[in-house]
Design a protein around this motif. Structure first.
Motif, PDB file in Angstrom:
ATOM      1  N   TYR A  35       0.836  -1.197   0.000  1.00  0.00           N
ATOM      2  CA  TYR A  35       0.000   0.000   0.000  1.00  0.00           C
ATOM      3  C   TYR A  35       0.872   1.248   0.000  1.00  0.00           C
ATOM      4  O   TYR A  35       1.869   1.330   0.718  1.00  0.00           O
ATOM      5  CB  TYR A  35      -0.886   0.034   1.244  1.00  0.00           C
ATOM      6  N   LEU A  36       0.439   2.217  -0.796  1.00  0.00           N
ATOM      7  CA  LEU A  36       1.072   3.530  -0.800  1.00  0.00           C
ATOM      8  C   LEU A  36       0.026   4.520  -0.299  1.00  0.00           C
ATOM      9  O   LEU A  36      -1.016   4.713  -0.949  1.00  0.00           O
ATOM     10  CB  LEU A  36       1.523   3.892  -2.212  1.00  0.00           C
TER      11      LEU A  36
ATOM     12  N   TRP B 262       2.896   9.331 -11.163  1.00  0.00           N
ATOM     13  CA  TRP B 262       3.386   8.308 -12.090  1.00  0.00           C
ATOM     14  C   TRP B 262       4.795   7.858 -11.716  1.00  0.00           C
ATOM     15  O   TRP B 262       5.127   6.675 -11.803  1.00  0.00           O
ATOM     16  CB  TRP B 262       3.348   8.829 -13.524  1.00  0.00           C
ATOM     17  N   LYS B 263       5.630   8.799 -11.297  1.00  0.00           N
ATOM     18  CA  LYS B 263       6.986   8.462 -10.876  1.00  0.00           C
ATOM     19  C   LYS B 263       6.957   7.529  -9.671  1.00  0.00           C
ATOM     20  O   LYS B 263       7.705   6.534  -9.610  1.00  0.00           O
ATOM     21  CB  LYS B 263       7.742   9.754 -10.539  1.00  0.00           C
ATOM     22  N   LEU B 264       6.075   7.824  -8.720  1.00  0.00           N
ATOM     23  CA  LEU B 264       5.939   6.963  -7.554  1.00  0.00           C
ATOM     24  C   LEU B 264       5.475   5.564  -7.945  1.00  0.00           C
ATOM     25  O   LEU B 264       5.972   4.562  -7.425  1.00  0.00           O
ATOM     26  CB  LEU B 264       4.945   7.576  -6.564  1.00  0.00           C
ATOM     27  N   MET B 265       4.528   5.490  -8.861  1.00  0.00           N
ATOM     28  CA  MET B 265       4.032   4.189  -9.287  1.00  0.00           C
ATOM     29  C   MET B 265       5.134   3.370  -9.953  1.00  0.00           C
ATOM     30  O   MET B 265       5.286   2.171  -9.698  1.00  0.00           O
ATOM     31  CB  MET B 265       2.858   4.348 -10.280  1.00  0.00           C
TER      32      MET B 265
ATOM     33  N   LYS C 180       3.738   2.098   2.797  1.00  0.00           N
ATOM     34  CA  LYS C 180       4.666   3.216   2.716  1.00  0.00           C
ATOM     35  C   LYS C 180       3.866   4.507   2.757  1.00  0.00           C
ATOM     36  O   LYS C 180       2.923   4.688   1.982  1.00  0.00           O
ATOM     37  CB  LYS C 180       5.510   3.142   1.439  1.00  0.00           C
ATOM     38  N   ILE C 181       4.234   5.386   3.683  1.00  0.00           N
ATOM     39  CA  ILE C 181       3.590   6.682   3.828  1.00  0.00           C
ATOM     40  C   ILE C 181       4.409   7.709   3.063  1.00  0.00           C
ATOM     41  O   ILE C 181       5.600   7.889   3.340  1.00  0.00           O
ATOM     42  CB  ILE C 181       3.489   7.081   5.311  1.00  0.00           C
ATOM     43  N   VAL C 182       3.784   8.383   2.105  1.00  0.00           N
ATOM     44  CA  VAL C 182       4.485   9.352   1.272  1.00  0.00           C
ATOM     45  C   VAL C 182       4.230  10.742   1.828  1.00  0.00           C
ATOM     46  O   VAL C 182       3.135  11.289   1.703  1.00  0.00           O
ATOM     47  CB  VAL C 182       4.010   9.277  -0.190  1.00  0.00           C
TER      48      VAL C 182
ATOM     49  N   ILE D 282       5.728  -0.591   8.254  1.00  0.00           N
ATOM     50  CA  ILE D 282       5.258   0.739   7.870  1.00  0.00           C
ATOM     51  C   ILE D 282       6.496   1.627   7.732  1.00  0.00           C
ATOM     52  O   ILE D 282       7.190   1.884   8.711  1.00  0.00           O
ATOM     53  CB  ILE D 282       4.299   1.356   8.913  1.00  0.00           C
ATOM     54  N   HIS D 283       6.759   2.062   6.518  1.00  0.00           N
ATOM     55  CA  HIS D 283       7.931   2.902   6.273  1.00  0.00           C
ATOM     56  C   HIS D 283       7.485   4.292   5.853  1.00  0.00           C
ATOM     57  O   HIS D 283       6.365   4.483   5.356  1.00  0.00           O
ATOM     58  CB  HIS D 283       8.814   2.302   5.188  1.00  0.00           C
ATOM     59  N   LEU D 284       8.357   5.257   6.057  1.00  0.00           N
ATOM     60  CA  LEU D 284       8.106   6.643   5.641  1.00  0.00           C
ATOM     61  C   LEU D 284       8.927   6.922   4.389  1.00  0.00           C
ATOM     62  O   LEU D 284      10.152   6.786   4.402  1.00  0.00           O
ATOM     63  CB  LEU D 284       8.488   7.599   6.763  1.00  0.00           C
TER      64      LEU D 284
END
Length: 296
Positions: free
Chosen positions: A4-5, A42-45, A130-132, A146-148
């Protein structure tokens, strides 16, 4: 294993707005934030390849925190008009791109995001979140699953995106995630108008926490604290630090029992928005990406 993002919407939208300047439609309507938003998502994906993406936005108000501290965020300036004009379209783009969207009037999006992140890993022992966001408050939620995901700093974009696990949090701030609430309570937060201990900076806060464990331990040992100038001051700030901890700590009960919105692609709707905004290169890329089934 589900990935999950969870995206801090306004945090990322502001970055997009300021990253791209003087871009507008032929009639003058600003499109710089829209351009940056689509490109960033899109870059994140492409980089993260998540299974699900949900974006969290504020609708306004933070009732619980304002009751504790009426001055909370009172120092915030109004958002630029050009940004405000683009926010509804950013939300429309978000939904059309197939991402979930969560917002709740009177509740900060940070609390909603943290609540869902915690709930997702509790419900599924294999889930990864991942928390953006560039907001350091989210460091308190970091665990092995859970990462930041920190965006590149404006002052040093070459640093790139940074994925912080518990060790990464400690390397960056000097304390583990479990002590971040106390750390932030001690130093305060100028951007949120949260007063900390006057004169206590990050290095002093880290030193105290490593020596005394938490805020309660620091207060209990105030008579021997160093530097000595804090010995009389700290006992007078017990109530302030208690309020800080409650404001900075997330309320994880919001939206309890409500399934996370993970979105559904609307290619026709996306193309319509991109055409209306005269974003020709994005339109062409959308057709290429999604018509080939490469959703993320």
């Amino acid at each position: 294993m589900a990935k999950y993002l969870l995206v801090d919407g306004f945090n990322m939208a502001f970055r997009a707005f300021y990253a791209v300047k003087e871009l507008s439609r032929s009639d003058g309507f600003p499109t710089n934030a829209l351009y940056g938003w689509v490109r960033s998502m899109w870059k994140l994906m492409d980089d993260q390849k998540p299974d699900y993406v949900t974006v969290f936005f504020d609708l306004g108000g933070a009732q619980e925190k304002l009751e504790l501290l009426p001055e909370y965020k009172a120092n915030r300036a109004e958002a630029p008009e050009g940004f405000e004009q683009q926010v509804p379209i950013i939300k429309d783009l978000t939904r059309a791109m197939g991402f979930g969207l969560v917002e709740l009037n009177g509740v900060e999006s940070d609390d909603l995001l943290a609540a869902y992140a915690t709930r997702l890993v509790a419900a599924d022992s294999t889930a990864e979140v991942k928390i953006v966001s560039a907001d350091k408050d989210f460091a308190q939620t970091v665990t092995d699953r859970i990462h930041l995901l920190l965006p590149p700093p404006t002052a040093n974009p070459r640093l790139g995106w940074r994925n912080l696990d518990p060790e990464g949090v400690e390397a960056k701030w000097g304390v583990p995630p479990s002590k971040m609430i106390d750390y932030l309570s001690l130093i305060g937060d100028v951007s949120d108008n949260i007063p900390g201990v006057p004169g206590c900076g990050p290095k002093t806060a880290v030193k105290w926490l490593l020596e005394y464990g938490d805020v309660d331990g620091i207060l209990a040992n105030s008579e021997q604290i160093k530097p000595p100038r804090f010995r009389e001051l700290l006992p007078t700030l017990e109530d302030r630090l208690s309020i800080n901890r409650r404001i900075i700590g997330f309320n994880l009960s919001h939206h309890e029992g409500i399934e996370l919105d993970t979105g559904k692609l609307d290619l026709d709707g996306l193309c319509k928005i991109l055409e209306e905004m005269e974003m020709k290169s994005h339109h062409a890329e959308a057709l290429k990406r999604y018509s080939q089934g490469e959703l993320f």
